[in-house]
Design an enzyme around this catalytic site. Sequence first.
Site, PDB file in Angstrom:
ATOM      1  N   GLN A 189      39.108  70.193   9.079  1.00  0.00           N
ATOM      2  CA  GLN A 189      39.314  69.786  10.468  1.00  0.00           C
ATOM      3  C   GLN A 189      38.021  69.649  11.260  1.00  0.00           C
ATOM      4  O   GLN A 189      38.054  69.471  12.472  1.00  0.00           O
ATOM      5  CB  GLN A 189      40.323  70.709  11.163  1.00  0.00           C
ATOM      6  CG  GLN A 189      39.906  72.136  11.344  1.00  0.00           C
ATOM      7  CD  GLN A 189      41.076  72.982  11.854  1.00  0.00           C
ATOM      8  OE1 GLN A 189      42.024  73.239  11.123  1.00  0.00           O
ATOM      9  NE2 GLN A 189      41.011  73.414  13.108  1.00  0.00           N
ATOM     10  N   HIS A 237      44.241  84.615  20.865  1.00  0.00           N
ATOM     11  CA  HIS A 237      44.878  84.923  19.581  1.00  0.00           C
ATOM     12  C   HIS A 237      45.743  86.171  19.719  1.00  0.00           C
ATOM     13  O   HIS A 237      46.839  86.243  19.173  1.00  0.00           O
ATOM     14  CB  HIS A 237      43.816  85.196  18.507  1.00  0.00           C
ATOM     15  CG  HIS A 237      42.892  84.057  18.234  1.00  0.00           C
ATOM     16  ND1 HIS A 237      41.573  84.084  18.613  1.00  0.00           N
ATOM     17  CD2 HIS A 237      43.079  82.860  17.629  1.00  0.00           C
ATOM     18  CE1 HIS A 237      40.975  82.957  18.222  1.00  0.00           C
ATOM     19  NE2 HIS A 237      41.876  82.195  17.632  1.00  0.00           N
ATOM     20  N   GLN A 283      41.434  87.242  23.120  1.00  0.00           N
ATOM     21  CA  GLN A 283      42.717  87.582  23.741  1.00  0.00           C
ATOM     22  C   GLN A 283      43.754  86.448  23.631  1.00  0.00           C
ATOM     23  O   GLN A 283      44.946  86.698  23.711  1.00  0.00           O
ATOM     24  CB  GLN A 283      42.517  87.975  25.212  1.00  0.00           C
ATOM     25  CG  GLN A 283      41.807  89.309  25.402  1.00  0.00           C
ATOM     26  CD  GLN A 283      42.552  90.463  24.713  1.00  0.00           C
ATOM     27  OE1 GLN A 283      43.752  90.607  24.864  1.00  0.00           O
ATOM     28  NE2 GLN A 283      41.827  91.266  23.958  1.00  0.00           N
TER      29      GLN A 283
HETATM   30  P1  AMP Z   1      41.874  78.761  16.374  1.00  0.00           P
HETATM   31  O1  AMP Z   1      41.438  80.050  15.795  1.00  0.00           O
HETATM   32  O2  AMP Z   1      40.954  78.199  17.406  1.00  0.00           O
HETATM   33  O3  AMP Z   1      42.290  77.751  15.340  1.00  0.00           O
HETATM   34  O4  AMP Z   1      43.217  79.105  17.186  1.00  0.00           O
HETATM   35  C1  AMP Z   1      44.298  79.719  16.546  1.00  0.00           C
HETATM   36  C2  AMP Z   1      45.491  79.667  17.443  1.00  0.00           C
HETATM   37  O5  AMP Z   1      45.219  80.374  18.655  1.00  0.00           O
HETATM   38  C3  AMP Z   1      45.867  78.234  17.849  1.00  0.00           C
HETATM   39  O6  AMP Z   1      47.267  78.105  17.811  1.00  0.00           O
HETATM   40  C4  AMP Z   1      45.328  78.147  19.242  1.00  0.00           C
HETATM   41  O7  AMP Z   1      46.014  77.208  20.037  1.00  0.00           O
HETATM   42  C5  AMP Z   1      45.534  79.547  19.767  1.00  0.00           C
HETATM   43  N1  AMP Z   1      44.648  79.809  20.899  1.00  0.00           N
HETATM   44  C6  AMP Z   1      43.320  79.651  20.960  1.00  0.00           C
HETATM   45  N2  AMP Z   1      42.846  79.934  22.189  1.00  0.00           N
HETATM   46  C7  AMP Z   1      43.909  80.262  22.946  1.00  0.00           C
HETATM   47  C8  AMP Z   1      44.106  80.639  24.310  1.00  0.00           C
HETATM   48  N3  AMP Z   1      43.090  80.747  25.167  1.00  0.00           N
HETATM   49  N4  AMP Z   1      45.358  80.904  24.742  1.00  0.00           N
HETATM   50  C9  AMP Z   1      46.394  80.791  23.886  1.00  0.00           C
HETATM   51  N5  AMP Z   1      46.294  80.453  22.605  1.00  0.00           N
HETATM   52  C10 AMP Z   1      45.071  80.180  22.118  1.00  0.00           C
END
Ligand code: AMP
Length: 511
Positions: free
Chosen positions: A60, A36, A34
């Site tokens: 990363q 994303h 949620q």
């Molecule tokens: P990731 O797939 O972990 O690289 O995250 C992709 C994007 O989703 C990044 O910009 C994260 O900061 C954002 N994101 C991940 N978890 C959350 C969350 N709980 N609330 C808001 N944005 C999130």
Amino acid sequence: MLIIKKIAELKTALSLDKSRLQIGLVPTMGALHQGHVSLIKRAVQECDRVVVSIFVNPLQFTPAEDLARYPRQLATDSRLCEELGVDIIFAPNAAEIGITGDTATQGQATTVIPPQAMTSGLCGKYRPGHFTGVATIVTKLLNIVQPDRAYFGQKDAQQLAIIRRLVRDLNLPVEIVGCPIIREASGLALSSRNQYLSTREKSQATILYHSLKQVALAFFQGETQTDSLIKIAKDQLATLREVRVQYIELVDPVTLDPLARVEKRGLLAIAAYLGNTRLIDNIILRQPIIAIDGPAGAGKSTVTRRVAEQLELLYLDTGAMYRAVTWLVMDSGIAVDEEKAIASLVKDITIDLISTDSPEIPIGVYINGREVTQEIRTPEVTANVSAIAAQAAVRKELVKAQQLCGEKGGVIAEGRDIGTNVYPDADLKIFLTASVEERARRRSIDLQNQGQTNIDLQQLQQDIQTRDAKDSNRAIAPLRKADDAIEIITDGLTIEEVIAKIVALYQNLYK
Ligand code: AMP
């Protein structure tokens, strides 16, 4: 929806759109949740074409980290994106995107290295090379997709600050949109890595947010010293033996410089291990912002003004700002549909809202130095304000001005998109509404008080409905209840009762 794995194909798919449509990019590593979804929804609302990239970026991950076991679930992710109205999933493999090896071998290719001062603290200290990997892949994605806007979560606050800086330093033509952290009802910030947690660990993990909230409460009550604020979080986390804290830091949210005390805004960030799972969470410390949205005639401006008085918050009357621009457009003899002329008119305007001593007109409104407090309340301005407020250039200028006012917090604002667009990270969001009948009835009383006779109640109802439809359906920042807003339906409530409800909600913040 298209699922594309090759850069050339992606370029072809976007080539026709680029010149005329707004493209949004949501970069992710997949295993969508949620958090994303909130980024994707915002992108779908604001852009004509949305690309979600899914790429587990080897650059990363440090060698000891979970690259091999990181969840990969393209089929489920695709279904979710399709439902959300995403146009393209871009899911390249490492070779396609020009990543040939791991962090070590990639050293031979050009890499993007963020400023050392931004990577030496917080996660950067424990994840050497991580932010170089992030900056490199994000630069690649921005160059490949060339979006107008790219969406990132505040959950990864250090990443967001670094990317904003990267875009500024490299003059990349993209707007970076930061989105608030999405949490489970328990307070646990959503993360793809939560999949690694056992049920027991998942409930233990909520201590991260609870300790952040305790700090926020202390700050709300006047504590600003970093040492004292960090100690509160540390003590709270120490109550759970299973939690191994990696760091707790309080830094400037833009520069990431450590703070000795919070003057304006502070980013309090935590990283901790539960078992083998590394969790991060954070909170921005600043005086609270209250966002009040809702349809015309729900009593927003009276309620907001009175709550501002009671809680001693700055009242940001955004409606008056839009009215002032509308007045300026009309005064300049420009037709309301001459968008280009209006865009250049609003560039660099100054709008000042100044408290007055008069209880009837508590805020004086000035545009480019001229007072227009009375002029902006005429029926002509009222009739045109929606059309002006719907124009992208006008909104952009005004939202910028409003966000600047809110940087330090301590603000209450009302409008149509305060909680969804202007202050998506507001601490308290209220959606104030009333039935069409009730709003028409109130409007007729106002008109009677202004000395009007022959009021046609049915016509008023129709006008309100038309205005609602216009506000809810406009392309940019339509009237919409934010997911985390509290709805107050004011039919049958006195103004005092509504105010008391909001004041109580404010006083219970962080508790
Ligand atoms: P990731 O797939 O972990 O690289 O995250 C992709 C994007 O989703 C990044 O910009 C994260 O900061 C954002 N994101 C991940 N978890 C959350 C969350 N709980 N609330 C808001 N944005 C999130």
